[in-house]
Motif scaffolding. Structure first.
Motif, PDB file in Angstrom:
ATOM      1  N   ALA A  19      52.277  34.794  34.396  1.00  0.00           N
ATOM      2  CA  ALA A  19      51.047  35.266  33.773  1.00  0.00           C
ATOM      3  C   ALA A  19      50.448  34.204  32.880  1.00  0.00           C
ATOM      4  O   ALA A  19      51.145  33.479  32.194  1.00  0.00           O
ATOM      5  CB  ALA A  19      51.325  36.523  32.952  1.00  0.00           C
ATOM      6  N   ALA A  28      47.115  36.259  36.211  1.00  0.00           N
ATOM      7  CA  ALA A  28      48.414  35.867  36.733  1.00  0.00           C
ATOM      8  C   ALA A  28      48.243  35.071  38.003  1.00  0.00           C
ATOM      9  O   ALA A  28      47.441  35.404  38.853  1.00  0.00           O
ATOM     10  CB  ALA A  28      49.266  37.107  37.015  1.00  0.00           C
ATOM     11  N   ALA A  30      49.195  34.457  41.475  1.00  0.00           N
ATOM     12  CA  ALA A  30      49.813  35.427  42.374  1.00  0.00           C
ATOM     13  C   ALA A  30      49.917  34.883  43.781  1.00  0.00           C
ATOM     14  O   ALA A  30      48.976  34.333  44.304  1.00  0.00           O
ATOM     15  CB  ALA A  30      48.982  36.713  42.392  1.00  0.00           C
ATOM     16  N   SER A  53      43.764  46.231  38.409  1.00  0.00           N
ATOM     17  CA  SER A  53      43.847  44.784  38.585  1.00  0.00           C
ATOM     18  C   SER A  53      43.315  44.400  39.958  1.00  0.00           C
ATOM     19  O   SER A  53      43.248  45.228  40.867  1.00  0.00           O
ATOM     20  CB  SER A  53      45.288  44.293  38.439  1.00  0.00           C
ATOM     21  OG  SER A  53      46.095  44.791  39.491  1.00  0.00           O
ATOM     22  N   LYS A  55      43.073  40.727  42.732  1.00  0.00           N
ATOM     23  CA  LYS A  55      43.487  39.356  43.021  1.00  0.00           C
ATOM     24  C   LYS A  55      42.277  38.531  43.444  1.00  0.00           C
ATOM     25  O   LYS A  55      41.466  38.982  44.258  1.00  0.00           O
ATOM     26  CB  LYS A  55      44.551  39.335  44.117  1.00  0.00           C
ATOM     27  CG  LYS A  55      45.860  40.007  43.741  1.00  0.00           C
ATOM     28  CD  LYS A  55      46.837  39.974  44.901  1.00  0.00           C
ATOM     29  CE  LYS A  55      48.204  40.508  44.487  1.00  0.00           C
ATOM     30  NZ  LYS A  55      48.176  41.947  44.176  1.00  0.00           N
ATOM     31  N   LYS A  91      42.415  43.676  34.673  1.00  0.00           N
ATOM     32  CA  LYS A  91      43.296  42.539  34.934  1.00  0.00           C
ATOM     33  C   LYS A  91      42.883  41.820  36.207  1.00  0.00           C
ATOM     34  O   LYS A  91      42.607  42.448  37.229  1.00  0.00           O
ATOM     35  CB  LYS A  91      44.744  43.022  35.058  1.00  0.00           C
ATOM     36  CG  LYS A  91      45.773  41.920  35.255  1.00  0.00           C
ATOM     37  CD  LYS A  91      47.174  42.526  35.363  1.00  0.00           C
ATOM     38  CE  LYS A  91      48.225  41.452  35.576  1.00  0.00           C
ATOM     39  NZ  LYS A  91      49.587  42.040  35.726  1.00  0.00           N
ATOM     40  N   GLU A  93      44.176  38.686  38.745  1.00  0.00           N
ATOM     41  CA  GLU A  93      45.272  37.790  39.102  1.00  0.00           C
ATOM     42  C   GLU A  93      44.718  36.666  39.966  1.00  0.00           C
ATOM     43  O   GLU A  93      44.008  36.917  40.940  1.00  0.00           O
ATOM     44  CB  GLU A  93      46.364  38.556  39.851  1.00  0.00           C
ATOM     45  CG  GLU A  93      46.987  39.677  39.019  1.00  0.00           C
ATOM     46  CD  GLU A  93      47.983  40.489  39.813  1.00  0.00           C
ATOM     47  OE1 GLU A  93      48.085  40.260  41.040  1.00  0.00           O
ATOM     48  OE2 GLU A  93      48.646  41.345  39.210  1.00  0.00           O
TER      49      GLU A  93
END
Length: 301
Positions: A19, A28, A30, A53, A55, A91, A93
């Motif tokens: 993270a 983060a 990922a 979250s 990505k 969030k 990532e």
């Protein structure tokens, strides 16, 4: 970030797992695969809202999206953070890959969106869906101080026979080829640090990127005996090649694209976008004009 850190970190490797923090929001690195749209769990927007979250993919290009001391930042990640916060997704990532791998990795489900300031081009539009235009910016060259050979555009590169450095998979590489610059004059690199080294070692006379990118690169390397030329809009066969960037999604994720566009428009209109991007060298001149649209750019008209 100083020049020594450029040597220590390869901007185009996969980001290390773990993270990092972006403006109080967790980012983060990922490597896990994002579920495919339409698969179990619903669409990308629904999944992201439920998970809180999402990505995204970045490419390590200053100032669009990069890692600085373990923190993912840049124009695109910061704008994405604000948009997703307004959507209700706290969030984000981030996975960092080579620029040319961004769309293939998106299609493979490694993440749900590309946040890398990617130029909207017809060939790319065939592979993925773009958001509304996020910004516009001219092209420029990084050249020796004083620009002794007076190279100001791609036609000058071809006519004067100088070597031109470009990044692999970028619009500048495509325009250089379309302008008729021979392969013998083109040098392709994976990242900005490698381009800078080529210019400093006189392997190439000029390096082509957006003027924002080159000004940021020069700012990070104040000792370089280089300067950025005036920005210009390249032309290929009489057509202006407008540099306009956006966020990239899978074509199947229209729900996510629509939600993102609605909030991005609000940021452009209420002045928040300008406050977010100002630290990265963007100004009101980079706001997209009303007549520069994703549909127009994707059609190539």
């Amino acid at each position: 970030m100083v020049h020594d850190e450029w040597k220590r970190r390869d901007f185009f490797r996969l980001a290390a797992s773990g993270a990092v923090v972006l403006g109080g929001t967790a980012f983060a690195a990922a490597c896990t695969q994002a579920p495919q749209a339409g698969g179990q769990g619903g669409g990308a927007l629904d999944r992201a809202k439920k998970a809180g979250s999402i990505k995204v993919g970045i490419a390590g290009e200053i100032p669009y999206g990069y890692t600085d001391g373990g923190t993912v930042t840049g124009e695109s990640p910061e704008v994405a953070k604000a948009v997703f916060k307004n959507i209700g997704i706290a969030k984000v990532e981030a996975t960092q890959v080579e620029f040319k791998q961004l769309i293939p990795a998106l299609a493979a489900g490694q993440y749900d969106m590309v946040a890398a300031g990617m130029a909207i081009l017809p060939d790319r539009c065939k592979q993925a869906a773009f958001s509304a235009v996020d910004y516009v910016t001219p092209t420029a060259f990084l050249v020796p101080k004083g620009n002794p050979k007076q190279v100001l555009n791609f036609e000058d590169v071809k006519a004067k026979g100088v070597n031109l450095a470009v990044l692999s998979g970028t619009v500048e590489q495509q325009v250089a080829k379309a302008t008729g610059i021979p392969d013998s004059q083109l040098q392709t690199y994976d990242g900005q640090p490698q381009m800078l080294q080529a210019l400093q070692a006189n392997r190439a006379y000029a390096g082509a990127l957006t003027d924002i990118s080159l000004k940021a690169l020069l700012k990070q390397n104040p000792g370089a005996a280089l300067e950025v030329t005036s920005g210009f809009v390249p032309q290929v066969q009489g057509k202006k090649q407008i540099q306009a960037g956006g966020f990239v999604f899978r074509k199947t994720d229209s729900d996510l694209v629509n939600a993102f566009n609605a909030e991005l428009a609000k940021l452009h209109q209420n002045g928040q976008w300008l406050e977010i991007v100002k630290p990265f060298g963007f100004t009101k001149d980079n706001l997209p004009p009303a007549d520069v649209t994703t549909e127009q750019l994707c059609s190539g008209s």
